[in-house]
Design an enzyme around this catalytic site. Structure first.
Site, PDB file in Angstrom:
ATOM      1  N   CYS A 118       0.822  -1.104  -0.052  1.00 35.15           N
ATOM      2  CA  CYS A 118       0.003   0.010   0.057  1.00 35.15           C
ATOM      3  C   CYS A 118       0.897   1.266  -0.102  1.00 35.15           C
ATOM      4  O   CYS A 118       0.547   2.076  -0.693  1.00 35.15           O
ATOM      5  CB  CYS A 118      -0.874   0.023   1.376  1.00 35.15           C
ATOM      6  SG  CYS A 118      -2.165  -0.960   1.084  1.00 35.15           S
ATOM      7  N   HIS A 119       1.743   1.271   1.093  1.00 30.14           N
ATOM      8  CA  HIS A 119       2.689   2.601   1.071  1.00 30.14           C
ATOM      9  C   HIS A 119       3.941   2.104   1.286  1.00 30.14           C
ATOM     10  O   HIS A 119       5.051   3.065   1.868  1.00 30.14           O
ATOM     11  CB  HIS A 119       1.791   3.570   2.411  1.00 30.14           C
ATOM     12  CG  HIS A 119       0.576   3.614   2.368  1.00 30.14           C
ATOM     13  ND1 HIS A 119      -0.318   3.099   2.901  1.00 30.14           N
ATOM     14  CD2 HIS A 119       0.061   4.569   1.483  1.00 30.14           C
ATOM     15  CE1 HIS A 119      -1.484   3.301   2.387  1.00 30.14           C
ATOM     16  NE2 HIS A 119      -1.672   4.277   1.703  1.00 30.14           N
ATOM     17  N   GLY A 120       4.488   1.006   0.855  1.00 32.10           N
ATOM     18  CA  GLY A 120       6.137   0.793   0.891  1.00 32.10           C
ATOM     19  C   GLY A 120       6.607   0.630   2.232  1.00 32.10           C
ATOM     20  O   GLY A 120       7.792   1.184   2.443  1.00 32.10           O
TER      21      GLY A 120
END
Lengths: 175, 412, 255
Positions: free
Chosen positions: A139-141
């Site tokens: 999703c956001h690394g």
């Protein structure tokens, strides 16, 4: 309310006290009446009762993992390889964003059990990926290592270890 | 009289959306007759109960499941597992009864003091519309727990529409969404039960708007003539209504905490069974008078028409009552008739709960006949022949001498 | 105000009479009544009786009657310990699964499970009971007019049919059952269970005990409700008094 009639000092005091008392009692009553309407949204008794899950471990081979369900959330149960354990143990914990020794995160180093929910915003991370060969949240690394600790990315904390106990060598009870 | 806020923020809003001024006018300065008795409290209590039903209902719907296989169990889930679920559910089910008690008292107060007469005809009509919507909402709400009474009540009441000539059966099938009361019926009843209360809120706003346009009636039935006759709603009636509310809450709590199932029916704790009808089906108590009227006629269409007619004639009341005097206080004959009519309604309530056998059938027919006789015949006649007592000159004139005599009495 | 109270009480009385009339209709037979500790403003469930009642339910009723709304964990309210509840739940078998091969399997019960039903569905229940359906007992006390007294009367109401009474094959005579013909044979017999607390297991005793237990299963929140009610009403009385005083004060300034 406006009163222009002059009232003697004593009368004013008594009246004010009465108003404050009545207003106070009304406010307290309202506050108490609101509580059930708030509390009803909390987990109900039957939900609270379903707080543990038992998992059989004998089918999980070294180097593989399964995802169990506990309280509606995925729980990663990984049978770690020697290399993974070594990698997790040799990290200098003072360099970690959320310092925690691997030994504090496992009961038995072979078995890493943790809630598979990214501590950033609740996505489920992917196994065996990311810069540290642990978990990677697409999703956001966020990158987690082989102990499930946050190493890189926006997540603020390590993957959560749920309460669990080994009922036997091959059975674990989560919750 | 107009509202001018001092706070610059409020002023800014007020020039663009005069909502504070509207509320200020409605709840604060609204000139109210100074002689309203506690009978006038039931209007605000009805508003309060509407809010209670809305809030408890919204909260209950967070835990309820509208499906024939799950509805009954989900209600038991609320009663057993949800935090304070038993309290919320009992509040809602007893709240419905309380709402009707309050509204019935409000209606009878209107009948006694002639509050339906010009210029308050529309106010009266809006009130009746609220009453009809309440009945529809309560009926559909009673179906939701999906007990035996829910199911068979739904079956009997929807079948009433089958009495309509030619299209009756088509309409009943349409209402059911099938060939009997079943899951589609339950689902749409839940949807409508959630919707209708908001429609009621809308009509209540119109009701209050109409009230504030013509002003409140009062025990003398004469209009406000000058400033002497009226007082601002706040603080006088806000505090009077709050006291009334506190007393009312004690009554409500007594049922809620000590007899929560007293106004319900045991059969509704049996899950719905489409193959077995309970031996003795009765609607909730607030429908009993109408149920008695329905059963007074041994003909399907006739019974249904008479039942709806019982409410329809109330719409014509402002024109049927020919008397120019509003309050029964100055109408000696109407006053007697009012009490007889009230007793008649209680008799109908009693009969509605009895099995359809003698002597209840006969009594029910007589009481039904009298209901219509009162409204359609006696009311117009009395208006024409009754000699009213002399009216006081004004509201103040009516209040003042009594006050002084009260004082004398207490001094003596 | 006084007049209002008078009128209201008369109206309330009339309504109560007319509604009560509606409820009484249909019964007809006078029930045997007993005193129940959980009645009244401060009533609480008789724990010992309810615990014995559970034993009666399990040993006598559970063969035919389900208790599907009641979870084992809630027995804690009746004073059972966690270990006792676990042991009790374990005796029951539930279908679990599917396992990794997609098969269903038997598993022991847990405190979070509800009491198991003796039959898979209504048809199976009817097939085993000569066409009659033994109702679920979770709500039975609230679901019959007469409530506790009805259940108690029914359980002790078995008798020989009077002379000339037409009792069909497979039916039993019960004084308190509507129509007197009941499919359930007399469930309780003297010393039918052996109480662990040494209470003599008379039919009357067992009927009372199981009634208390089933009153609890029907209304498990009764004690919480009455307790809260007392506090709420006392609070409201105080509030009414204060509001009345404020009302008097404000209106006094008017005259």
């Amino acid at each position: 309310m406006t009163t222009t009639t002059p009232i003697e000092e004593d009368g004013v005091k008594r009246r004010d006290f009465l108003y404050i008392a009545a207003g106070g009692v009304g406010a307290v009553g309202t506050a108490f009446a609101i509580w059930p309407f708030v509390a009803q949204m909390n987990p109900s008794a039957d939900v609270l009762a379903l707080s543990s899950t038992e998992v059989e471990l004998d089918a999980i081979e070294e180097g593989s993992e399964i995802t169990a369900v506990w309280q509606g959330k995925p729980v990663f149960i990984r049978h770690r390889t020697k290399a993974e354990i070594a990698a997790a143990e040799e990290v200098d914990i003072s360099t970690l964003p959320d310092p925690e020794a691997d030994a504090d995160r496992v009961e038995n180093p072979e078995w890493l059990i943790m809630v598979g929910v990214c501590t950033h915003l609740g996505c489920v991370p992917l196994k065996e990926s990311g810069d540290f060969n642990g978990w990677f949240c697409p999703c956001h690394g966020s990158h987690y290592d082989t102990s499930g600790r946050i190493r890189k990315g926006p997540a603020p904390a390590n993957l959560v270890v749920p309460p669990y106990e080994f009922l036997s060598a091959t059975t674990v009870k989560i919750g | 009289m107009s509202f001018e806020p001092k706070n610059p923020m409020l002023k800014w809003v007020e020039t663009r959306l005069p909502i504070t001024g509207m509320l200020h006018h409605a709840l604060y300065e609204y000139p109210t007759p100074k002689n309203l008795s506690y009978w006038w409290t039931f209007g605000s209590l009805a508003g309060f109960m509407l809010v209670v039903q809305l809030i408890t209902g919204i909260v209950l719907s967070m835990h309820y499941t509208a499906h024939v296989d799950l509805a009954f169990d989900s209600v038991e889930h609320i009663m057993r597992d949800v935090n304070y679920g038993w309290l919320l559910r009992y509040m809602h089910s007893n709240g419905a009864s309380m709402f009707f008690i309050v509204v019935y008292l409000h209606i009878f107060r209107g009948l006694y003091y002639g509050s339906y007469k010009a210029p308050r005809e529309l106010l009266w009509w809006l009130g009746l519309v609220i009453f009809l919507l309440m009945m529809a909402t309560a009926f559909m709400g009673y179906v939701l727990p999906w007990g035996q009474m829910s199911f068979w009540g739904a079956t009997v009441i929807t079948n009433l529409f089958g009495a309509i000539p030619v299209v009756g059966d088509t309409i009943v099938t349409w209402l059911w969404g099938g060939f009997s009361v079943d899951n589609p019926t339950l689902n749409r009843f839940f949807s409508l039960h959630y919707l209708l209360p908001f429609v009621i809120v809308g009509v209540v706003i119109l009701h209050i708007w109409a009230l504030h346009t013509s002003g409140s009636n009062n025990p003398t039935g004469i209009e406000i003539k000058d400033k002497q006759d009226s007082i601002p709603f706040h603080p006088y009636y806000t505090v009077k209504d709050l006291f009334g509310l506190a007393l009312f809450l004690i009554v409500f709590s007594a049922f809620l905490f000590y007899a929560p199932n007293w106004m319900g029916h045991p059969d509704n704790y049996i899950p719905a069974n489409p193959l077995v009808t309970p031996a003795h089906i009765v609607p909730e108590w607030y429908f009993l008078p109408f149920y008695a009227i329905l059963r007074a006629v041994p003909d399907k269409l006739g019974g249904v028409m008479l039942m709806f007619g019982a409410i329809a004639v109330l719409f014509a009341l402002p024109w049927l009552d020919k008397s120019r005097i509003r309050s029964a206080r100055f109408r000696p004959i109407y006053k007697q008739l009012f009490w007889i009519f009230l007793i008649d309604c209680v008799v109908l309530t009693y009969i509605g709960g009895q099995p359809a056998e003698e002597p209840f059938i006969l009594v029910g027919r007589i009481a039904t006949g009298y209901y219509f006789l009162h409204i359609l015949v006696l009311l117009p006649l009395v208006g024409m022949f009754e000699k009213p007592k002399p009216l006081p000159a004004s509201i103040s004139a009516d209040v003042l001498p009594k006050k002084s005599s009260d004082k004398e009495a207490s001094n003596a | 105000m006084l007049k209002l109270i008078k009128t209201l009480s008369v109206a309330a009385l009339l309504t109560v009479v007319s509604i009560a009339g509606a409820q009484a209709a249909g019964g007809g037979i006078e029930l045997k009544s007993a005193t129940w500790k959980h009645e009244g403003l401060f009533g609480t469930y008789d724990r010992a009786a309810a615990q014995r009642g559970l034993q009666v339910y399990q040993e006598v009723c559970a063969g035919c009657h389900s208790l599907r709304h009641v979870a084992f964990r809630t027995l804690a309210d009746l004073g059972f310990s966690e270990a006792e509840i676990k042991a009790l739940a374990k005796e029951a078998t539930f279908v679990g699964g599917p396992d990794d091969d997609g098969e269903m399997f038997d598993r022991p019960g847990q405190p979070s499970d509800k009491f198991p039903s003796p039959f898979a569905n209504e048809k199976a229940a009817r097939a085993s009971n000569g066409g009659a359906f033994p109702p679920d007992l979770s709500l039975i006390v609230k679901a019959r007019g007469g409530f506790e007294n009805y259940l108690y009367s029914l359980l002790i109401g078995y008798d020989d049919a009077p002379e000339g009474f037409d009792l069909p094959e497979g039916m039993n005579y019960n004084t308190f059952f509507s129509g007197h013909k009941i499919a359930m044979p007399a469930p309780l017999s003297e010393d039918g269970v052996e109480y662990s607390d040494g209470t003599p297991a008379t039919v009357d005793q067992m009927a009372k005990d199981v009634t208390v237990f089933l009153a609890w299963t029907a209304e498990p929140k009764l004690e919480h409700r009455k307790n809260m009610g007392m506090k709420v009403i006392l609070f409201l009385l105080l509030m009414s008094g204060l509001f009345y005083a404020v009302k008097r004060k404000i209106w006094a300034e008017l005259h």
